[in-house]
Write an enzyme that holds these catalytic residues in place. Structure first.
Site, PDB file in Angstrom:
ATOM      1  N   LYS A 176       0.840  -1.316   0.140  1.00  0.00           N
ATOM      2  CA  LYS A 176       0.023  -0.029   0.130  1.00  0.00           C
ATOM      3  C   LYS A 176       0.872   0.995   0.123  1.00  0.00           C
ATOM      4  O   LYS A 176       1.562   1.589   1.181  1.00  0.00           O
ATOM      5  CB  LYS A 176      -0.744   0.002   1.108  1.00  0.00           C
ATOM      6  CG  LYS A 176      -2.011   0.943   1.117  1.00  0.00           C
ATOM      7  CD  LYS A 176      -2.338   2.032   2.289  1.00  0.00           C
ATOM      8  CE  LYS A 176      -1.415   3.062   2.522  1.00  0.00           C
ATOM      9  NZ  LYS A 176      -1.249   4.211   1.745  1.00  0.00           N
ATOM     10  N   SER A 231       5.636   7.781   9.570  1.00  0.00           N
ATOM     11  CA  SER A 231       5.677   8.678  10.799  1.00  0.00           C
ATOM     12  C   SER A 231       5.571   7.581  11.979  1.00  0.00           C
ATOM     13  O   SER A 231       5.030   6.508  11.939  1.00  0.00           O
ATOM     14  CB  SER A 231       4.868   9.766  10.972  1.00  0.00           C
ATOM     15  OG  SER A 231       3.473   8.892  10.792  1.00  0.00           O
ATOM     16  N   GLU A 252      10.094   1.455  10.313  1.00  0.00           N
ATOM     17  CA  GLU A 252      11.347   2.672   9.899  1.00  0.00           C
ATOM     18  C   GLU A 252      10.443   3.788  10.218  1.00  0.00           C
ATOM     19  O   GLU A 252       9.709   4.209   9.249  1.00  0.00           O
ATOM     20  CB  GLU A 252      11.568   2.631   8.447  1.00  0.00           C
ATOM     21  CG  GLU A 252      12.223   1.023   8.181  1.00  0.00           C
ATOM     22  CD  GLU A 252      13.882   1.040   8.821  1.00  0.00           C
ATOM     23  OE1 GLU A 252      14.184   2.097   9.476  1.00  0.00           O
ATOM     24  OE2 GLU A 252      14.286   0.056   9.069  1.00  0.00           O
ATOM     25  N   CYS A 286      13.689  11.078   6.257  1.00  0.00           N
ATOM     26  CA  CYS A 286      13.753  10.584   7.867  1.00  0.00           C
ATOM     27  C   CYS A 286      15.012  10.955   8.256  1.00  0.00           C
ATOM     28  O   CYS A 286      15.349  11.140   9.500  1.00  0.00           O
ATOM     29  CB  CYS A 286      13.347   9.360   8.038  1.00  0.00           C
ATOM     30  SG  CYS A 286      14.379   8.315   6.801  1.00  0.00           S
ATOM     31  N   GLU A 383      10.077  16.771  13.613  1.00  0.00           N
ATOM     32  CA  GLU A 383      10.854  16.638  12.419  1.00  0.00           C
ATOM     33  C   GLU A 383      10.178  17.669  11.443  1.00  0.00           C
ATOM     34  O   GLU A 383       9.084  17.901  11.448  1.00  0.00           O
ATOM     35  CB  GLU A 383       9.991  15.199  11.590  1.00  0.00           C
ATOM     36  CG  GLU A 383      10.804  14.036  11.793  1.00  0.00           C
ATOM     37  CD  GLU A 383      10.363  13.027  11.238  1.00  0.00           C
ATOM     38  OE1 GLU A 383       9.087  12.670  11.118  1.00  0.00           O
ATOM     39  OE2 GLU A 383      11.135  12.483  10.547  1.00  0.00           O
TER      40      GLU A 383
HETATM   41  P1  NAP Z   1       2.923   8.844   7.396  1.00  0.00           P
HETATM   42  O1  NAP Z   1       1.799   9.704   7.547  1.00  0.00           O
HETATM   43  O2  NAP Z   1       3.009   7.548   8.586  1.00  0.00           O
HETATM   44  O3  NAP Z   1       2.448   7.736   6.166  1.00  0.00           O
HETATM   45  C1  NAP Z   1       3.002   6.630   5.920  1.00  0.00           C
HETATM   46  C2  NAP Z   1       2.128   5.720   5.322  1.00  0.00           C
HETATM   47  O4  NAP Z   1       1.424   5.189   6.121  1.00  0.00           O
HETATM   48  C3  NAP Z   1       1.418   6.004   3.866  1.00  0.00           C
HETATM   49  O5  NAP Z   1       1.201   5.138   3.031  1.00  0.00           O
HETATM   50  C4  NAP Z   1       0.263   6.453   4.534  1.00  0.00           C
HETATM   51  O6  NAP Z   1      -1.020   6.463   3.782  1.00  0.00           O
HETATM   52  C5  NAP Z   1       0.069   5.382   5.452  1.00  0.00           C
HETATM   53  N1  NAP Z   1      -0.905   5.523   6.470  1.00  0.00           N
HETATM   54  C6  NAP Z   1      -1.313   6.611   7.328  1.00  0.00           C
HETATM   55  N2  NAP Z   1      -2.265   6.528   8.005  1.00  0.00           N
HETATM   56  C7  NAP Z   1      -2.550   5.175   8.131  1.00  0.00           C
HETATM   57  C8  NAP Z   1      -3.605   4.500   8.707  1.00  0.00           C
HETATM   58  N3  NAP Z   1      -4.368   5.028   9.844  1.00  0.00           N
HETATM   59  N4  NAP Z   1      -3.452   3.231   8.708  1.00  0.00           N
HETATM   60  C9  NAP Z   1      -2.628   2.475   7.898  1.00  0.00           C
HETATM   61  N5  NAP Z   1      -1.837   3.186   7.103  1.00  0.00           N
HETATM   62  C10 NAP Z   1      -1.808   4.642   7.342  1.00  0.00           C
HETATM   63  O7  NAP Z   1       4.184   9.195   6.795  1.00  0.00           O
HETATM   64  P2  NAP Z   1       4.508  10.201   5.477  1.00  0.00           P
HETATM   65  O8  NAP Z   1       4.128  11.701   5.877  1.00  0.00           O
HETATM   66  O9  NAP Z   1       4.117   9.196   4.204  1.00  0.00           O
HETATM   67  O10 NAP Z   1       6.240  10.064   5.588  1.00  0.00           O
HETATM   68  C11 NAP Z   1       6.891  10.751   6.210  1.00  0.00           C
HETATM   69  C12 NAP Z   1       7.355   9.929   7.697  1.00  0.00           C
HETATM   70  O11 NAP Z   1       8.085   9.075   6.955  1.00  0.00           O
HETATM   71  C13 NAP Z   1       8.419  10.818   8.335  1.00  0.00           C
HETATM   72  O12 NAP Z   1       7.993  10.685   9.782  1.00  0.00           O
HETATM   73  C14 NAP Z   1       9.721  10.272   7.983  1.00  0.00           C
HETATM   74  O13 NAP Z   1      10.799  10.321   9.090  1.00  0.00           O
HETATM   75  C15 NAP Z   1       9.159   8.681   7.892  1.00  0.00           C
HETATM   76  N6  NAP Z   1      10.384   7.941   7.062  1.00  0.00           N
HETATM   77  C16 NAP Z   1      11.202   7.074   7.565  1.00  0.00           C
HETATM   78  C17 NAP Z   1      11.950   6.365   7.043  1.00  0.00           C
HETATM   79  C18 NAP Z   1      12.683   5.349   7.707  1.00  0.00           C
HETATM   80  O14 NAP Z   1      13.436   4.737   7.143  1.00  0.00           O
HETATM   81  N7  NAP Z   1      12.903   5.491   8.968  1.00  0.00           N
HETATM   82  C19 NAP Z   1      12.095   6.596   5.762  1.00  0.00           C
HETATM   83  C20 NAP Z   1      11.155   7.552   4.918  1.00  0.00           C
HETATM   84  C21 NAP Z   1      10.232   7.998   5.860  1.00  0.00           C
HETATM   85  P3  NAP Z   1      -1.464   7.832   2.955  1.00  0.00           P
HETATM   86  O15 NAP Z   1      -0.598   8.415   2.355  1.00  0.00           O
HETATM   87  O16 NAP Z   1      -2.850   7.562   2.574  1.00  0.00           O
HETATM   88  O17 NAP Z   1      -1.761   8.683   4.492  1.00  0.00           O
END
Ligand code: NAP
Length: 480
Positions: A176, A231, A252, A286, A383
């Site tokens: 997804k 996140s 991650e 991240c 962040e």
């Molecule tokens: P996010 O809001 O947590 O979303 C990540 C994924 O989770 C997306 O596919 C999102 O779908 C999905 N999601 C959101 N709410 C959900 C729910 N209630 N149930 C199931 N899935 C859900 O994060 P983002 O804004 O896309 O990405 C930025 C974050 O990713 C930052 O915090 C960054 O640090 C982190 N990150 C970490 C790494 C690592 O390797 N540690 C690498 C890259 C990014 P939708 O898009 O439809 O909301």
């Protein structure tokens, strides 16, 4: 270009509309305009995809490791051959400048090459029990169907970093992708099918309602693993959901990377490293340096040089030549950066360059440098996810390490010093899964990527990346 990407769900090797017929728009963050629409999957589609993965699992895990490796190797080559068109697709839906998008395609492809090589190195063991009365045979087997959830910031690499080891290990999966960047994921599914991946091994469900798609799969009982990048906030929620069926998890999550510069650092190298650690991906990484902690003796000079470099960057649409700062992903992302900067400035921080969002279409925020960021400011606790360097000064090594570790996150830390003993001492004391020692970029498919504390669980890439997709089974045998 856009027309070449199938805008449907990919289930059991077929491109299908969502069961409810819904679609959602994919936006260009540089203009706010709709690029195209893709299928908006729901619960029924998610469970169909999981059924496909579950049904494909037995045959897939019986394939020869070499065959799985060869599929990955072919997909690696297809990604490399199509770098230009895939980079354009990524820039259109995510905003990063074309050169960076091409860099991500290369990075993403490397995960496939790395795991193509790892597929044939899954080993086991044979040992004698300490009392000599039995033998132990140790097997490594695929965990089974996986649910993979990826973010928008590295829309191709965060996919291949999970899909690569899953294929190598013999797992089937449902991916997804993020709502903002479904096109890269769909293009990837198309490439893997062309590379010979059997139907049902990889299924992709795009959606604007992530909870409706992910939660039913986690609670179903047929999925055996969740691999999530995103996140910390959403990660916590999914960990709780995964607990019900006791799924294996790799998480991650977010970061809040400190970037330490000591008086004895090579300042040119530190500024180069700072530009990479801060500006890669428009600061939407991240691993992005979130807090610059600079020893007082060089703090002003470091800030001056960094501000000069940041002010020289060119902001604009990522498809335009020479652009180095693209738009932020959406209005929420830009508004958060705006708020964090405004709060820091109200608390006494000084703006050396940038400092305010740009009007007009697209969600742009300029490269910004702040100095004198007050202790405890929200910009140092959350962040930033944007092109803002927030600098504070410190006096002693102990003070720097304490400040660096004063966060619930622990993904990566950067340290610039020429003192070998200090390098090792500080690297050991920093609470992070990764350390950039005189280096502003740590990501490498051949290295174990991941965080400690609330930055996550498990590692992706490196020799251990495949372990996350393997179970260990032990067979007890009487001494022959
Ligand atoms: P996010 O809001 O947590 O979303 C990540 C994924 O989770 C997306 O596919 C999102 O779908 C999905 N999601 C959101 N709410 C959900 C729910 N209630 N149930 C199931 N899935 C859900 O994060 P983002 O804004 O896309 O990405 C930025 C974050 O990713 C930052 O915090 C960054 O640090 C982190 N990150 C970490 C790494 C690592 O390797 N540690 C690498 C890259 C990014 P939708 O898009 O439809 O909301």
């Amino acid at each position: 270009m856009l027309a070449a990407v199938p805008g449907e769900l990919f289930i059991a090797g077929r491109w299908l509309p969502a069961a409810a017929g819904a679609r959602f728009p994919v936006l260009d963050p540089a203009t706010g305009e709709t690029l195209c629409e893709v299928a908006d999957g729901g619960r029924e589609d998610a469970l169909d995809a999981l059924t496909a993965a579950h049904e494909a699992q037995p045959a897939w895990q019986a394939t020869a490791p070499r065959e799985r490796g060869e599929i990955l190797r072919r997909a690696y080559q297809l990604l490399v051959d199509r770098t230009d068109e895939l980079a354009l697709l990524m820039t259109l839906e995510m905003g990063k400048p074309l050169a960076e998008a091409a860099g991500e395609i290369a990075y993403a492809a490397e995960f496939f090459r790395w795991f193509a090589e790892e597929a044939v190195r899954i080993d086991g063991g044979y040992a004698t029990a300490p009392d000599g009365a039995s033998r132990f045979l140790v097997l490594r087997q695929p965990v089974g169907p996986c649910v993979l959830v990826t973010p928008w910031n590295f829309p191709m690499a965060m996919g291949t970093r999970k899909i690569g080891p899953a294929i190598a290990a013999g797992c089937t999966m449902v991916l997804k992708p993020a709502e903002q960047t479904p096109l890269c994921a769909l293009a990837l599914a198309d490439i893997l099918a062309e590379a010979g991946l059997p139907d049902g091994v990889l299924n992709v469900v795009t959606t604007s309602r992530p909870g409706e798609v992910v939660e039913p799969m986690l609670r179903d009982g047929r999925a055996r693993k969740l691999s999530f990048t995103g996140s910390t906030q959403v990660g916590r929620l999914l960990l709780a959901q995964a607990a019900e069926k006791v799924l294996r998890t790799s998480m991650e999550l977010g970061g809040n990377a400190p970037f330490l510069v000591f008086d004895d650092a090579d300042l040119d190298a530190a500024v180069d490293g700072a530009m990479a650690a801060k500006m890669r991906n428009i600061g939407e990484a991240c691993t992005a340096a979130n807090r610059f902690l600079v020893q007082r003796g060089v703090a002003d000079e470091f800030a001056r040089r960094l501000a000069e470099r940041m002010a020289a960057l060119t902001m604009g649409r990522g498809t335009e030549p020479g652009v180095t700062v693209g738009p932020l992903i959406d209005a929420d992302g830009r508004d958060k950066v705006t708020e964090l900067v405004a709060e820091a400035v109200a608390g006494g921080a000084r703006v050396l360059t940038g400092g305010a969002p740009v009007d007009g279409p697209g969600t742009f925020y300029p490269a910004t440098v702040l100095t004198g960021v007050p202790a405890g400011a929200r910009i140092g606790r959350e962040e930033i996810f944007g092109p803002v360097a927030a600098i504070s000064a410190f006096d002693t090594e102990d003070e720097a390490v304490a400040a660096a570790n004063d966060t619930e996150y622990g993904l990566v830390s950067y340290v610039y010093t020429r003192d070998l003993a200090r390098s090792l001492r500080v690297a050991e004391r920093l609470e992070a899964g990764m350390i950039g020692l005189n280096k502003g970029v740590v990501s490498n498919p051949a290295a174990p990527f991941g965080g400690v504390k609330q930055s996550g669980l498990g590692r992706e890439g490196g020799r251990v990346g495949i372990d996350e997709f393997l179970e260990t089974k032990y067979v007890a045998i009487p001494t022959p």
